[in-house]
Design a protein around this motif. Structure first.
Motif, PDB file in Angstrom:
ATOM      1  N   PRO A 192      -2.898   8.459 -16.178  1.00 20.47           N
ATOM      2  CA  PRO A 192      -2.714   7.078 -16.636  1.00 20.47           C
ATOM      3  C   PRO A 192      -1.274   6.608 -16.608  1.00 20.47           C
ATOM      4  N   ARG A 193      -0.337   7.540 -16.491  1.00 21.69           N
ATOM      5  CA  ARG A 193       1.059   7.133 -16.366  1.00 21.69           C
ATOM      6  C   ARG A 193       1.311   6.440 -15.029  1.00 21.69           C
ATOM      7  N   LYS A 194       0.454   6.728 -14.046  1.00 21.42           N
ATOM      8  CA  LYS A 194       0.626   6.155 -12.709  1.00 21.42           C
ATOM      9  C   LYS A 194      -0.240   4.926 -12.480  1.00 21.42           C
TER      10      LYS A 194
ATOM     11  N   GLN B 184       0.834  -1.198   0.000  1.00 21.93           N
ATOM     12  CA  GLN B 184       0.000   0.000   0.000  1.00 21.93           C
ATOM     13  C   GLN B 184       0.870   1.249   0.000  1.00 21.93           C
ATOM     14  N   GLY B 185       1.837   1.294   0.902  1.00 27.08           N
ATOM     15  CA  GLY B 185       2.791   2.403   0.929  1.00 27.08           C
ATOM     16  C   GLY B 185       2.184   3.733   1.290  1.00 27.08           C
ATOM     17  N   SER B 186       1.100   3.712   2.044  1.00 27.20           N
ATOM     18  CA  SER B 186       0.419   4.958   2.421  1.00 27.20           C
ATOM     19  C   SER B 186       1.001   5.508   3.715  1.00 27.20           C
TER      20      SER B 186
ATOM     21  N   PRO C   3       8.434   7.473  -5.824  1.00 25.95           N
ATOM     22  CA  PRO C   3       8.979   8.032  -7.072  1.00 25.95           C
ATOM     23  C   PRO C   3       8.778   9.539  -7.160  1.00 25.95           C
ATOM     24  N   VAL C   4       9.758  10.204  -7.728  1.00 23.17           N
ATOM     25  CA  VAL C   4       9.659  11.649  -7.938  1.00 23.17           C
ATOM     26  C   VAL C   4       8.916  11.942  -9.238  1.00 23.17           C
ATOM     27  N   GLU C   5       9.267  11.223 -10.289  1.00 22.39           N
ATOM     28  CA  GLU C   5       8.605  11.373 -11.577  1.00 22.39           C
ATOM     29  C   GLU C   5       7.445  10.383 -11.673  1.00 22.39           C
TER      30      GLU C   5
ATOM     31  N   GLU D 279       5.024  -0.852 -12.175  1.00 20.86           N
ATOM     32  CA  GLU D 279       6.474  -0.790 -12.317  1.00 20.86           C
ATOM     33  C   GLU D 279       7.124  -0.481 -10.969  1.00 20.86           C
ATOM     34  N   HIS D 280       6.516   0.436 -10.217  1.00 22.80           N
ATOM     35  CA  HIS D 280       7.057   0.785  -8.899  1.00 22.80           C
ATOM     36  C   HIS D 280       7.064  -0.442  -7.978  1.00 22.80           C
ATOM     37  N   ARG D 281       5.961  -1.189  -7.983  1.00 16.62           N
ATOM     38  CA  ARG D 281       5.893  -2.382  -7.132  1.00 16.62           C
ATOM     39  C   ARG D 281       6.830  -3.482  -7.642  1.00 16.62           C
ATOM     40  N   ARG D 282       7.039  -3.550  -8.953  1.00 14.90           N
ATOM     41  CA  ARG D 282       8.011  -4.514  -9.489  1.00 14.90           C
ATOM     42  C   ARG D 282       9.396  -4.224  -8.914  1.00 14.90           C
TER      43      ARG D 282
END
Length: 307
Positions: free
Chosen positions: A271-273, A87-89, A121-123, A129-132
């Protein structure tokens, strides 16, 4: 050895997390894996077969000390050898991390000070992809795309024609800017009907006004308002020629089932996120969906199954 996975989130995020669950299960064969999630996702995650136990989290507030104490006792009731915070909240990385005694060496996530730390992520980066990258910290390979083959249902009761398309005109009730106007969906429905593809409308009671307007403008459309379960939606998507819908959870299910899909975005989301993934998925964004014409959406349709 017992593993804890934390994932609350919305329906679309949960669909995108299914490959992560599968990858964690494969990485920890024979170990007990517990999922901490919220009530709406218990049935879906249980059906996935990835977990030995599922705990329901009511997400207590800071001013509910009794509920927080019960949650702390639950989280400390087992000696987890690893904790995956998917979750990363603020809630999970701060409150839950501390409730569990700041398990630095066992926590995989974005909690400050944890050994397996992934910074936010900053960008703009797609959440998948982040979770990968997060799982790669502990040697788990790329989990790939969602697989909904575990969701099966008999949809014959709907009596649909062999060639149909799914239209999803709804979305979160509190975010109307994420919805393409009903008049535009009606034009899309008429276009599909003219091609011999029956429009099938998917939604809940909150979408009744929009779906009624679409069926009034396109009598060939079939309404399944309030009738489809998650498993039925996946089954319908496997046989559909294509699908068109707003940025909403059901479109994640439909796309993950392999249906050629067009997903519509306004500036309300990026949609990039977060977006459905797959070569069969097309994304179309406008600052406001009122400015997206039916002609432009029709031009962006993916090739339907069967030509």
């Amino acid at each position: 050895m017992t593993i804890l996975v934390i994932k609350h989130s919305a329906l679309g995020d949960m669909i995108l997390a299914l490959p992560l669950f599968r990858a964690i299960r494969a990485h920890h064969p024979g170990e007990r894996i517990v999922l901490l999630t919220t009530a709406p996702y218990v049935e879906l995650t249980r059906a996935s077969g990835c977990f030995d136990a599922i705990w329901t989290d009511s997400r207590p507030k800071l001013w509910q000390p009794g509920a927080l104490l019960r949650l702390a006792r639950l989280l400390r009731s087992e000696d987890f050898s690893r904790i995956y915070d998917l979750q990363g909240s603020q809630r999970t990385r701060r409150i839950y991390y501390r409730l569990m005694g700041s398990p630095r060496d066992r926590w995989v996530g974005n909690a400050a000070g944890c050994r397996h730390h992934i910074p936010d992520p900053v960008e703009p980066v797609h959440i998948a992809e982040h979770r990968r990258r997060q799982l790669a910290l502990v040697g788990i390979p790329d989990p790939g795309l969602p697989d909904l083959s575990f969701l099966t249902a008999d949809t014959g009761r709907y009596g649909l024609p062999p060639r149909y398309a799914l239209l999803v005109p709804g979305g979160a009730p509190h975010r109307p800017a994420k919805r393409w106007p009903a008049t535009a969906f009606a034009a899309m429905a008429s276009h599909l009907a003219g091609r011999g593809i029956t429009p099938v409308l998917i939604g809940q009671r909150a979408e009744q006004q929009a779906i009624d307007a679409i069926t009034a403008a396109c009598p060939a459309a079939v309404s399944l308002l309030g009738q489809t379960s998650v498993a039925e939606l996946a089954a319908l998507a496997r046989s559909a020629a294509l699908a068109v819908g707003n940025d909403t959870g059901p479109m994640h299910i439909i796309a993950a089932a392999g249906c050629p899909s067009l997903v519509l975005y306004s500036a309300e989301s990026d949609p990039r996120k977060v977006s459905p993934r797959g070569d069969w998925v097309r994304l179309l964004q406008r600052p406001t969906l009122e400015t997206l014409s039916a002609a432009d959406a029709i031009a962006a349709l993916p090739p339907p199954r069967g030509g």
